[in-house]
Enzyme design. Structure first.
Site, short mmCIF file in Angstrom:
data_model
loop_
_atom_site.label_atom_id
_atom_site.label_comp_id
_atom_site.label_asym_id
_atom_site.label_seq_id
_atom_site.Cartn_x
_atom_site.Cartn_y
_atom_site.Cartn_z
N ASP A 115 63.80 18.81 19.38
CA ASP A 115 63.66 19.75 18.20
C ASP A 115 64.98 20.90 18.63
OD1 ASP A 115 64.42 21.84 15.85
OD2 ASP A 115 61.77 21.04 15.34
N ASP A 117 70.08 21.94 13.98
CA ASP A 117 68.92 21.97 13.89
C ASP A 117 68.71 20.41 14.06
OD1 ASP A 117 66.26 21.37 13.77
OD2 ASP A 117 66.31 22.25 11.29
#
Ligand SMILES: *[C@@H]1O[C@H](CO)[C@@H](O)[C@H](O)[C@H]1NC(C)=O
Ligand SMILES: *[C@@H]1O[C@H](CO)[C@@H](O)[C@H](O)[C@H]1NC(C)=O
Ligand SMILES: *[C@@H]1O[C@H](CO)[C@@H](O)[C@H](O)[C@H]1NC(C)=O
Ligand SMILES: *[C@@H]1O[C@H](CO)[C@@H](O)[C@H](O)[C@H]1NC(C)=O
Ligand SMILES: *[C@@H]1O[C@H](CO)[C@@H](O)[C@H](O)[C@H]1NC(C)=O
Length: 485
Positions: free
Chosen positions: A364, A183
Site C-alpha cells: 500500500d 494509492d
C-alpha cells in the site's frame, strides 16, 4: 509530546465503531484537530536527521495515520474472504500482455553491464534516445514511445514521515492538470468538482467538452478520511497516455484530513474488485485500451523525510526503470486481486526470524506505516535487543528500540528476507534526550476488526525496494532500490 491516552483511545474507537464507515461526528473532529496540529508543526525544511541527530516522535501524525488505516481497511476481512467484491469478470483481459518479460533485467545484472550496453538490447528503448544519455527504461520492442509514461511524484512530508506521494494527471478536454496522491491500497479515482469546502485546485467541469456526470452518489473512506460525491466520466491523461470516459468521483465534500494534504485528489491503483464506484481504475483503463508496452506499473519512492528531498519519486506506467534499482527483480505471486496482496512468511531481525506465519501482505503506497497484528509486532520486537513495549505512552501496539540499534530488520516473502532501511524503521526519538526510538512496525489489537493475518505494508518498507505491480502476470516484483546505495 506524549498524547494523552484518553485521546488516543477515542481515536481508535472510530476504527472499532459498529459502523466504521460512518464515524461519529464528535470523534472525527478530534482526528481532524490532531491532523491540523501535526501539520501546523511542519515548518522549515523536512529534514529528519538534522546534523546527525534525530527528531522527536510525532505521536499526533502517527496516531492519525494508524486510525486512518483502521478505517481504510475496515472491509479487508470481507474483501479477502471474497465478500462484497465487484465481479471478477469486470477485470480487463490481460492475455494481450502476459507476464512482464524480465529477461533483459536478468541479463543486465548477470553481465554487470553498463547502461550504454544495456541500451543496445532490442527490448529496451528510451524516450529521447541513447545519444542523449536517456534513462534505460524497459518496455517491449516495436512499441510506439507513447506506450509508457513516467509520472514524477512529490513527497508530502509531515511529522518526520513521508505521509503521501502525489503526481499530476490531466482531466477533461482541454486537459486540466490536477494533483493526485497515488494509492495502491484503494481502487477509485477522485478529484474535487464544485466542492464548496475543498481547499485545493478543483476540476472545472463546465470547461470540459467531454465531461459527463451520472448523478450516482458514492462515498469512499480512506486512510486519511472520507470523501463523497457523484460518479463522473471524462478523459483522463498522463502525458501521451489517455483513457476516454474514465470514471472518477466528482467530490463535493471531503473530510478535513484531506484538506491538509498537498494534493487535490487521489488515484487508486488497486483492483476494480474493491472499487466503491464499481468502475475500472485508470490503470485498468490503460490496460483495457491496450495503451501500454507492458501490463505493469513500477514505483520508486524517495526518502524525503530523511534526505530532505521531496522530489525524485516516480511511477513508471507500462515500464520498468532500471536506473532506480541496484539488483535483479524477484517475483512474488499475488494471493488476491483486491488489494495488491502477496503471502508474507513473517519478520526477521538479523539472522533470527519468526516461524512461518502465513500472513497476507497488502502492498500500500498510500500508507506510510507497517501495520501487523499485536502478536506479530510482539514477536518482531522481542527479537530486537533492548526493545520495549511503549503502550503506556502511546497506546497499544507501539514499541521502542535503542536508536543506536544496528540489527537489520526485514520482512520475509517466499522465504527470503527483504530489509527495511533503518531511517524508515525509525519514527523518531521518545524525547530530545532519549536514546530510544519508536519503531515503524505497529501492532493492531484484534478488537479493531482487521484480519489477524493481515499485514499492511506501507512506505516504511516500500522506500527500500523498487516495486513492480505486474497486473497481467498476477505478481509483485521487488528489486533493491537506489535509495539504499
Ligand atoms: C548541530 O548544529 C548546531 C549548529 O547548527 C551546532 O551548534 C550543534 O553543536 C550541532 N549538534 C550536533 C550534535 O552536532
Ligand atoms: C549477457 O547479455 C547478453 C545479451 O546482452 C546475453 O546474450 C548473454 O547471455 C548474457 N550473459 C550472461 C552470462 O548472462
Ligand atoms: C507463481 O505463479 C506461476 C504462474 O501461475 C506459477 O507457474 C509459479 O509456480 C508460481 N510460483 C510460486 C512460487 O508459487
Ligand atoms: C494460509 O492461510 C490461507 C488463508 O489465508 C489458508 O488457505 C492456508 O491453508 C494457510 N496455509 C497454511 C500452511 O496454514
Ligand atoms: C538471535 O537469537 C539468538 C538465540 O535466540 C540470540 O542469542 C541472539 O541474540 C539473537 N540475535 C538477534 C540479533 O536478535
Amino acid at each position: 509530546m506524549n498524547l494523552p491516552i484518553a485521546i488516543f483511545s477515542s481515536i481508535l474507537a472510530i476504527g472499532s465503531s459498529a459502523h466504521p464507515l460512518e464515524p461519529a461526528h464528535g470523534k472525527r473532529h478530534v482526528v481532524a484537530n490532531l491532523r491540523r496540529s501535526s501539520f501546523a508543526r511542519r515548518q522549515g525544511p523536512a529534514v529528519k536527521l538534522q546534523n546527525g541527530t534525530q527528531p522527536v516522535f510525532d505521536a499526533a501524525t502517527v496516531h492519525t495515520e494508524v486510525q486512518g488505516l483502521l478505517t481504510k481497511y475496515s472491509m479487508a476481512s470481507d474483501f479477502l474472504n471474497g465478500i462484497n467484491l465487484n465481479p471478477d469478470t469486470a477485470q480487463p483481459d490481460t492475455d494481450y500482455y502476459g507476464p512482464f518479460n524480465d529477461t533483459p533485467i536478468i541479463q543486465y545484472f548477470a553481465n554487470s553491464s553498463k547502461p550504454s550496453s544495456l541500451l543496445k538490447t532490442p527490448a529496451l528503448r528510451t524516450r529521447t534516445g541513447p545519444a542523449e544519455g536517456a534513462e534505460p527504461i524497459l518496455g517491449l520492442p516495436n512499441e510506439p514511445y507513447a506506450s509508457f509514461e513516467l509520472m514524477p511524484l512529490k513527497d508530502d512530508v509531515a511529522g518526520g514521515m513521508d505521509v503521501a506521494y502525489y503526481g499530476a494527471l490531466k482531466f477533461g478536454t482541454p486537459g486540466q492538470e490536477l494533483t493526485v496522491s497515488v494509492d495502491t491500497g484503494s481502487a477509485d479515482l477522485w478529484v474535487p468538482v464544485a466542492c464548496p469546502g475543498c481547499s485545493h485546485d478543483q476540476f472545472d467541469a463546465g470547461a470540459s467538452s467531454t465531461y459527463h456526470n451520472t448523478g450516482r452518489r458514492v462515498s469512499v473512506t480512506y486512510g486519511a478520511g472520507r470523501v463523497a460525491g457523484t460518479v463522473a466520466a471524462d478523459t483522463v491523461a498522463l502525458g501521451a497516455l489517455s483513457v476516454d470516459a474514465q470514471r472518477f468521483v466528482a467530490v463535493r465534500t471531503e473530510s478535513q484530513d484531506f484538506m491538509d494534504y498537498a494534493s487535490s485528489g487521489l488515484l487508486g491503483l488497486a483492483f476494480r474488485a474493491i472499487s466503491r464506484m464499481d468502475a475500472p481504475t485508470f490503470f485498468e483503463g490503460l490496460l483495457a485500451g491496450r495503451k501500454l508496452a507492458a501490463g505493469i506499473f513500477s514505483t520508486h519512492l524517495a526518502r524525503g523525510s530523511a534526505d530532505g528531498n521531496a522530489d525524485g519519486s516516480q511511477i513508471c506506467f507500462g515500464c520498468y526503470d532500471l536506473t532506480k534499482t541496484t539488483g535483479p527483480v524477484e517475483w512474488h505471486n499475488l494471493t488476491s486481486k483486491t488489494y495488491w496482496t502477496v503471502g508474507m512468511d513473517g519478520v526477521a531481525v538479523g539472522k533470527n526470524r519468526t516461524a512461518p506465519l502465513n500472513l497476507t501482505a497488502a502492498i500500500d503506497t498510500g500508507s506510510s506505516l507497517i501495520l501487523v497484528s499485536d502478536d506479530v509486532a510482539q514477536q518482531f520486537y522481542s527479537m530486537i535487543p533492548g526493545s520495549q513495549d511503549a503502550s503506556a505512552s502511546y497506546g497499544s501496539g507501539f514499541w521502542t528500540y535503542p536508536c543506536s540499534s544496528s540489527v537489520t530488520n526485514s520482512l520475509v516473502f517466499s522465504g527470503r528476507p527483504y530489509m527495511i532501511h533503518k531511517d524508515d524503521m525509525n519514527l523518531g526519538k521518545l524525547s530530545d534526550d532519549s536514546d530510544d526510538c519508536v519503531g515503524g512496525i505497529i501492532g493492531v489489537s484484534s478488537e479493531y476488526g482487521l484480519p489477524a493475518n493481515l499485514a499492511i505494508i506501507g512506505d516504511v518498507f516500500l522506500k527500500s525496494w523498487y516495486v513492480t505491480f505486474d497486473y497481467a502476470g498476477s505478481r509483485l516484483g521487488l528489486a533493491p532500490s537506489v535509495n539504499n546505495r
